[in-house]
Design a protein around this motif. Sequence first.
Motif, mmCIF file in Angstrom:
data_model
loop_
_atom_site.group_PDB
_atom_site.id
_atom_site.type_symbol
_atom_site.label_atom_id
_atom_site.label_comp_id
_atom_site.label_asym_id
_atom_site.label_seq_id
_atom_site.Cartn_x
_atom_site.Cartn_y
_atom_site.Cartn_z
ATOM 1 N N GLU A 131 3.784 -12.322 25.472
ATOM 2 C CA GLU A 131 2.759 -12.165 26.508
ATOM 3 C C GLU A 131 1.850 -13.382 26.394
ATOM 4 O O GLU A 131 0.774 -13.331 25.779
ATOM 5 C CB GLU A 131 1.966 -10.864 26.283
ATOM 6 C CG GLU A 131 2.764 -9.598 26.531
ATOM 7 C CD GLU A 131 3.053 -9.346 28.010
ATOM 8 O OE1 GLU A 131 2.473 -10.047 28.871
ATOM 9 O OE2 GLU A 131 3.875 -8.444 28.292
ATOM 10 N N ARG A 133 -0.293 -15.036 28.123
ATOM 11 C CA ARG A 133 -1.734 -15.011 28.439
ATOM 12 C C ARG A 133 -2.530 -14.319 27.335
ATOM 13 O O ARG A 133 -3.563 -14.825 26.887
ATOM 14 C CB ARG A 133 -1.960 -14.313 29.787
ATOM 15 C CG ARG A 133 -3.430 -14.188 30.125
ATOM 16 C CD ARG A 133 -3.696 -13.633 31.528
ATOM 17 N NE ARG A 133 -5.082 -13.201 31.604
ATOM 18 C CZ ARG A 133 -6.110 -14.027 31.818
ATOM 19 N NH1 ARG A 133 -5.906 -15.320 31.972
ATOM 20 N NH2 ARG A 133 -7.350 -13.559 31.847
ATOM 21 N N ASN A 134 -2.069 -13.156 26.869
ATOM 22 C CA ASN A 134 -2.767 -12.475 25.772
ATOM 23 C C ASN A 134 -2.858 -13.358 24.531
ATOM 24 O O ASN A 134 -3.880 -13.402 23.846
ATOM 25 C CB ASN A 134 -2.031 -11.192 25.381
ATOM 26 C CG ASN A 134 -2.260 -10.056 26.366
ATOM 27 O OD1 ASN A 134 -3.222 -10.058 27.123
ATOM 28 N ND2 ASN A 134 -1.352 -9.091 26.347
ATOM 29 N N TYR A 138 -6.631 -14.350 24.140
ATOM 30 C CA TYR A 138 -7.236 -13.363 23.233
ATOM 31 C C TYR A 138 -6.685 -13.416 21.809
ATOM 32 O O TYR A 138 -7.103 -12.609 20.969
ATOM 33 C CB TYR A 138 -7.008 -11.954 23.791
ATOM 34 C CG TYR A 138 -7.636 -11.717 25.146
ATOM 35 C CD1 TYR A 138 -9.024 -11.652 25.293
ATOM 36 C CD2 TYR A 138 -6.842 -11.564 26.285
ATOM 37 C CE1 TYR A 138 -9.598 -11.435 26.538
ATOM 38 C CE2 TYR A 138 -7.409 -11.343 27.533
ATOM 39 C CZ TYR A 138 -8.788 -11.284 27.658
ATOM 40 O OH TYR A 138 -9.356 -11.065 28.899
ATOM 41 N N LEU A 140 -4.023 -12.259 20.977
ATOM 42 C CA LEU A 140 -3.489 -10.896 20.855
ATOM 43 C C LEU A 140 -1.969 -10.909 21.005
ATOM 44 O O LEU A 140 -1.449 -11.358 22.029
ATOM 45 C CB LEU A 140 -4.116 -10.024 21.950
ATOM 46 C CG LEU A 140 -3.675 -8.563 21.988
ATOM 47 C CD1 LEU A 140 -4.223 -7.810 20.781
ATOM 48 C CD2 LEU A 140 -4.175 -7.896 23.281
ATOM 49 N N ILE A 142 1.650 -8.669 20.875
ATOM 50 C CA ILE A 142 2.234 -7.327 21.012
ATOM 51 C C ILE A 142 3.625 -7.357 20.403
ATOM 52 O O ILE A 142 4.398 -8.304 20.637
ATOM 53 C CB ILE A 142 2.293 -6.902 22.498
ATOM 54 C CG1 ILE A 142 0.856 -6.753 23.033
ATOM 55 C CG2 ILE A 142 3.085 -5.610 22.677
ATOM 56 C CD1 ILE A 142 0.772 -6.375 24.506
#
Lengths: 191, 191
Positions: A131, A133-134, A138, A140, A142
């Motif tokens: 992901e 963009r995450n 961020y 972040l 996953i």
Amino acid sequence: MDQHIKPVELAKAYRLLNHGPTVLVSASHGGVENVMSAAWSCALDFAPPKVTVVLDKATATRPLVEQSGYFVLQVPNMAQLQLTYDVGHTSAVDTPDKLAKAGVQLFKVEGYDVPLVVGSSAWLICKVLPEPRNEQVYDLFIGEVVAAYADDRVFQNGHWAFENADPQWRSLHYIAGGNFYAIGEAVVAKT
Amino acid sequence: MDQHIKPVELAKAYRLLNHGPTVLVSASHGGVENVMSAAWSCALDFAPPKVTVVLDKATATRPLVEQSGYFVLQVPNMAQLQLTYDVGHTSAVDTPDKLAKAGVQLFKVEGYDVPLVVGSSAWLICKVLPEPRNEQVYDLFIGEVVAAYADDRVFQNGHWAFENADPQWRSLHYIAGGNFYAIGEAVVAKT
């Protein structure tokens, strides 16, 4: 593999993280292995089980995750208190022998080319679900949990057994400045 | 507002969630208020502080968050054990008087039109940072913490004081089937 390390069925893997422990994040790529601690990791889904973890761009572990597409979350315990602090507060960027200094020993399980930390209470092997963009905005990540294991001295029949195990098995919950809380007593609501 | 409820500086707001407690998520829109519990909530950034929370599409709270653009995370405590279980296992979709049945009382703080749950240990008022893909694919919401408060009987000078407070103030860490752990003893690593 230690005789106490038992597979956890994927449908119950979320329970390993559900109480919000600080985790150790490990990864390897191209013969380089690393481990860091992370308080910001969380379950994201039941089936297939997914997790989130925040990996700062300054960490040496993050590129190993990005390049290999895998990471391992392990639930450390009181016996690993100093190790957990140390791998979160030194970086392989400026301390290449960080793992040896922190007393980290690694092992592997059949079928996965990822490093697991000896002496932890539980292990979740995760495949990155990219992901971009995450990850960029961020920090972040996953992951989908593809295999999970736990030590049967503290996790039995799909349930944590902190209340019956030696206190050295209690999970760690970091606050700041070297201050953690250990998980405490079992309490039950009327269902 | 209760005299014990004190603002927490935003730079330290992450500490309210850093140990991984189960939280209560509250929101309101168009005169409708709701509260649910969530084990899957996590700190995401220090400054400005950000958080994540997983809100299933079946919940009645989610549309209130989507429509208002705000949610509140509160850290419940042992005194709220049954309330925390109950608001996580009944839905306003089929139990319109869910909040009254669970004994939830709400209050507001000046400057924010969001409902806070009376008797919690801490409150983080969050503004949704819209991320449509995360929300649709993963039920994952990101919020920026715009204000934070804590009860000074359990959070003092930027630090949790579970070890000195009445056991009724201990945070709750959900596993499954009504089984929680309370947070336990303070342990300190060498820094």
